[in-house]
Each structure stands twice: as structure tokens, then as C-alpha cells.
Design a protein around this motif. Structure first.
Motif, PDB file in Angstrom:
ATOM      1  N   GLU A  28       1.043  -1.191   0.154  1.00  0.00           N
ATOM      2  CA  GLU A  28       0.073   0.029  -0.020  1.00  0.00           C
ATOM      3  C   GLU A  28       0.847   1.025   0.086  1.00  0.00           C
ATOM      4  O   GLU A  28       1.713   1.477   0.956  1.00  0.00           O
ATOM      5  CB  GLU A  28      -0.990   0.201   1.250  1.00  0.00           C
ATOM      6  N   PRO A  29       0.966   2.081  -0.928  1.00  0.00           N
ATOM      7  CA  PRO A  29       0.176   1.687  -2.260  1.00  0.00           C
ATOM      8  C   PRO A  29       0.777   0.633  -3.185  1.00  0.00           C
ATOM      9  O   PRO A  29       2.060   0.608  -3.036  1.00  0.00           O
ATOM     10  CB  PRO A  29       0.293   3.031  -2.986  1.00  0.00           C
ATOM     11  N   PRO A  30       0.083  -0.049  -4.031  1.00  0.00           N
ATOM     12  CA  PRO A  30       0.636  -1.150  -4.868  1.00  0.00           C
ATOM     13  C   PRO A  30       1.623  -0.452  -5.806  1.00  0.00           C
ATOM     14  O   PRO A  30       1.479   0.721  -6.357  1.00  0.00           O
ATOM     15  CB  PRO A  30      -0.402  -1.491  -5.490  1.00  0.00           C
ATOM     16  N   LEU A  31       2.904  -1.020  -5.997  1.00  0.00           N
ATOM     17  CA  LEU A  31       3.699  -0.708  -6.865  1.00  0.00           C
ATOM     18  C   LEU A  31       3.784  -1.885  -8.285  1.00  0.00           C
ATOM     19  O   LEU A  31       3.909  -2.875  -7.882  1.00  0.00           O
ATOM     20  CB  LEU A  31       5.353  -0.538  -6.470  1.00  0.00           C
ATOM     21  N   VAL A  32       3.371  -1.288  -9.363  1.00  0.00           N
ATOM     22  CA  VAL A  32       3.425  -2.031 -10.731  1.00  0.00           C
ATOM     23  C   VAL A  32       4.751  -1.915 -11.520  1.00  0.00           C
ATOM     24  O   VAL A  32       4.620  -0.767 -12.012  1.00  0.00           O
ATOM     25  CB  VAL A  32       1.994  -2.073 -11.287  1.00  0.00           C
ATOM     26  N   GLY A  33       5.291  -2.963 -11.960  1.00  0.00           N
ATOM     27  CA  GLY A  33       6.493  -2.765 -12.870  1.00  0.00           C
ATOM     28  C   GLY A  33       6.332  -3.773 -13.741  1.00  0.00           C
ATOM     29  O   GLY A  33       5.334  -4.260 -14.090  1.00  0.00           O
ATOM     30  N   ILE A  34       7.507  -4.084 -14.452  1.00  0.00           N
ATOM     31  CA  ILE A  34       7.524  -5.256 -15.571  1.00  0.00           C
ATOM     32  C   ILE A  34       8.621  -6.130 -15.188  1.00  0.00           C
ATOM     33  O   ILE A  34       9.785  -5.943 -14.832  1.00  0.00           O
ATOM     34  CB  ILE A  34       7.834  -4.390 -16.778  1.00  0.00           C
TER      35      ILE A  34
END
Length: 432
Positions: free
Chosen positions: A397-403
Motif C-alpha cells: 500500500e500503495p501497490p507498485l506495478v512494474g515489468i
């Protein structure tokens, strides 16, 4: 040998017993769900664990908002799955101001009579684009549906085969045409269409020429496509309007992307475009052009079903006001800022993040996304960390979106702001 759980069905508490210590009105329903799941696990030979703890987690999840802010480290600027364009601060302020109480959404303060919600954005859209009139609905698919329904129901709409595109989630131009009641007339071939093809195909039943921007793909090689000005000349000779669906809809110059102003100057009678892609504002569908045509859209019954609400209009107005000074828009509209930011600044953020978490800086390529500028490659830099962090970071929290790529998790810093770098670093440290 079959494993047996140490807990038997008879050991489970009743719903009331499990919910007793929780004053939350959702506790009884949550307890039923927890116990139902526990029974399934026991029958499968699995120990359900601490039921009180599971109930607490279930109640916390029930109270937590589903729609949440996410840190976008994918390198995709207009990321459809992550909400497309982040709003400028000025737009957020306008939304908060309009939402905290009543507003003059459909009230003329000068006359003390009913007004139109379109008045709040139509004047600035006219000023920015040079159009005679403008109308805003909830998204660009809605704008296209409204225009086709109002101008061509029961009649022919002429479109190049090379523009019968499909965009995200199965949205297809031919399907929109069918739902509008218009009849599709295809001209040319997939790779080559000429202005004369439109002229030959448009018979007495033709109501509209439609040009669709190839938003999410490009044809290369042996191709031909008439210039918009050529198509406008055909429309004038036929005495029917030309609608140019720009899709993303830029108001400032971008490589390989026509602007709304250019489309109108080339002779398009109506131009439709999105508010939440290259414009960098909220989800909206905008149509600008000739006043008498826009008025037909405004009076059509579908307009009410597709109209934008006060929050979208407030955010759109706040975004558009920044475009009155183009340099201010480049600084303050996040999408434009990310598109134009120098790669050295992106690398500096990646180095800060790598230093903070013990990662490695990796050169990479960012994308525009959102069906816009599909061939554009933006030089970028990412902080590479362990692949195993991908799932925990999504749960943070908060979400962390990568590749995830080549066994590592890449956190692209073109789509992380300076302020978000510290949040990203805290997320990585907290998930290790």
C-alpha cells in the motif's frame, strides 16, 4: 496415505460465536464466509488455521476500497489498465471544489435560469481548437456513437477498410456503426485507399464520410491513404459531412500525431477525440466542429444517456485551462511532462531509486500506451530488483506495478514522479 487435518468439522465454532467479539455489522456475514471456507478446507484435509484472525482479515478487506491509487513503474505513460492519464493538480482542485457542495452544473448564474452543462467547457474548447461549437460526452466511443446516430441513422457511412480497427477489450468500429443504425460502406483495400474510392462509393444514401485514426497500429510498406484535405474536398462535392475520429486527440504538436486544430484546418466538419489520453485529462469524449452539426448531436436522445457528469467536466475544464498557455501545459499536464522529459532526468530518478534499495540501473524503452503513437519509443531507465518482489509489491500500500523481464523486476522511472520515487523505495524495502 491421505493427510487428515487436526481440526474436525465438529470443532468449528458457530457463526455467532465467531462473530461475537466484533461489533462490526458486517461480522456475521463475514463469519459465515470464513466458516464455509474452513469447512471446505477441513474436508480437503487442510487445517484452516486461526479463524478469528481470518475473520479480522475478511472484515478489513470488506472495508477497504477496491479502486486504489497505484504507483506506475511500467514505463507505459497512458496505461489503460492503470487508469490512463493522471490528472494535473489544477484539475484535481477543480474536482474537489465542484464535489464538496452544490455547483452551477446546469444553472445560469447571470440569468437565474436553467443552463447547460456543456457551457462550462464549450467556450474554452472553441478557443483552443478554432471550432464553431463543441460537445462533451462520457468517452470517445460514446462520442462516435452519438455522432453516427444523430447524423447517419438508416443511411450509409463510408469508411476505408484500412480503418476498421479494433482497440482494447474488443471494441470494433463496425460494431459501433451497427449499433448506431448507420450502414457501413467499405472502400479501398486494407493497405491502399484513394479519395476516388470514397467518391465512387458514396451514393444517394450516403450521409457521412468517416475517417478513423489508426490509433494502435500503423501500416507500412505498399500503402496509400488520402490526406484529410483530399477527403474534405470529396465531402464538399458530395454535400455530406466529414467526421474525423482522432482517437487520442492531441492539442499540442507531437511527432506522428495530428492535432485537433490541424484536422479542423484541413476541412473536417467534425472531429472526435478522447479527454484521457494525449490530452491528459479525465475520461471524456469530445466533438468539435460546425455549429449546426454539433447542435444535432446535442438534441439527439442519446446525448442524455452519454453526457459527462460534473466531476468529469470539472476535471476537463481544469485541464483545458492549462492549454491556454502551451508551455504551462507541457509543465503541468503529467502525460505531456512524461512524454517530453529528457532521459537524463529519468536516469537520475532511476539512480536515486537504485541507491535507496540496492538495485541496478538498466536502460530501457518506455511507451506512450492508450492506443496512441504505437511506434514511438521513449528512451528510459529503470531500477532492476528481484523478480520475486513482483507479487508482494502489487499487494503493498500503495501497490507498485512494474515489468518482469529476463528474471528481474524493472521499475521504469519515466512513469514515476520525483515524489513517487521515495514511495517506491519504501515499498521495495518493506517487501523484502
Amino acid at each position: 496415505m491421505t493427510y487428515r487435518a487436526s481440526v474436525e468439522l465438529r470443532d468449528l465454532p458457530s457463526v455467532d460465536e465467531l462473530a461475537r467479539d466484533h461489533p462490526d455489522p458486517l461480522a456475521v456475514a463475514a463469519a459465515r464466509e470464513v466458516l464455509a471456507r474452513a469447512r471446505e478446507e477441513i474436508r480437503a484435509g487442510v487445517d484452516p488455521g486461526d479463524l478469528a484472525e481470518r475473520l479480522g482479515r475478511a472484515l478489513a478487506a470488506a472495508r477497504a476500497p477496491s479502486l486504489r491509487r497505484v504507483l506506475n513503474a511500467t514505463g507505459v505513460i497512458v496505461h489503460t489498465n492503470l487508469g490512463r492519464a493522471p490528472l494535473p493538480a489544477a484539475a484535481l482542485e477543480r474536482v474537489a471544489d465542484a464535489a464538496r457542495g452544490y455547483s452551477n452544473l446546469e444553472y445560469d448564474l447571470a440569468e437565474g435560469t436553467r443552463g447547460s452543462r456543456q457551457d462550462h467547457v464549450s467556450a474554452i474548447l472553441r478557443r483552443l481548437t478554432g471550432a464553431e461549437a463543441a460537445i462533451v460526452v462520457n468517452n470517445n466511443a460514446g462520442a462516435l456513437l452519438l455522432a453516427l446516430s444523430a447524423l447517419a441513422e438508416g443511411r450509409d457511412v463510408v469508411v476505408s477498410r484500412g480503418e476498421l480497427i479494433e482497440i482494447g477489450d474488443g471494441f470494433r468500429i463496425p460494431d459501433v456503426l451497427a449499433r448506431s443504425g448507420a450502414r457501413l460502406v467499405e472502400v479501398g483495400t486494407t493497405n491502399r485507399t484513394r479519395a476516388s474510392d470514397y467518391e465512387r462509393a458514396a451514393g444517394d444514401g450516403a450521409a457521412l464520410l468517416l475517417r478513423v485514426h489508426q490509433s494502435n497500429f500503423r501500416l507500412v510498406g505498399f500503402t496509400e491513404r488520402p490526406a484529410l484535405a483530399e477527403l474534405a474536398a470529396v465531402a464538399r462535392r458530395l454535400g455530406i459531412p466529414l467526421l474525423d475520429d482522432l482517437g487520442s486527440g492531441a492539442l499540442v504538436d507531437l511527432p506522428d500525431e495530428p492535432t485537433v486544430q490541424q484536422a479542423l484546418a484541413a476541412g473536417a466538419d467534425l472531429v472526435a477525440f478522447s479527454g484521457d489520453k494525449l490530452l491528459g485529462g479525465p475520461q471524456a469524449g469530445i466533438v468539435v466542429g460546425r455549429a449546426e452539426l454539433v447542435e444535432r448531436l446535442r438534441r439527439h436522445p442519446l446525448h442524455r444517456a452519454l453526457r459527462a457528469d460534473k466531476l468529469a467536466l470539472a476535471a476537463l475544464e481544469g485541464t483545458l485551462l492549462l492549454y491556454l498557455e502551451p508551455q504551462q501545459a507541457l509543465r503541468e499536464v503529467p502525460v505531456l511532462r512524461m512524454l517530453h522529459e529528457d532521459a537524463t532526468a529519468v536516469r537520475a530518478r532511476a539512480e536515486r531509486l537504485a541507491t535507496a534499495v540496492g538495485g541496478e540501473v538498466e536502460e530501457t524503452v518506455a511507451r506512450v500506451g492508450g492506443g496512441a503513437l504505437p511506434l514511438a519509443e521513449l528512451p528510459s531507465y529503470a531500477c532492476a530488483v528481484e523478480e520475486s518482489l513482483a507479487a508482494p509489491l502489487r499487494a503493498h500500500e500503495p501497490p507498485l506495478v512494474g515489468i518482469v523481464r529476463d528474471g528481474r523486476m524493472l521499475l521504469d522511472c519515466r512513469t514515476l514522479s520525483d515524489e513517487e520515487v521515495e514511495e517506491a523505495a519504501a515499498a521495495v524495502r518493506g517487501c523484502r
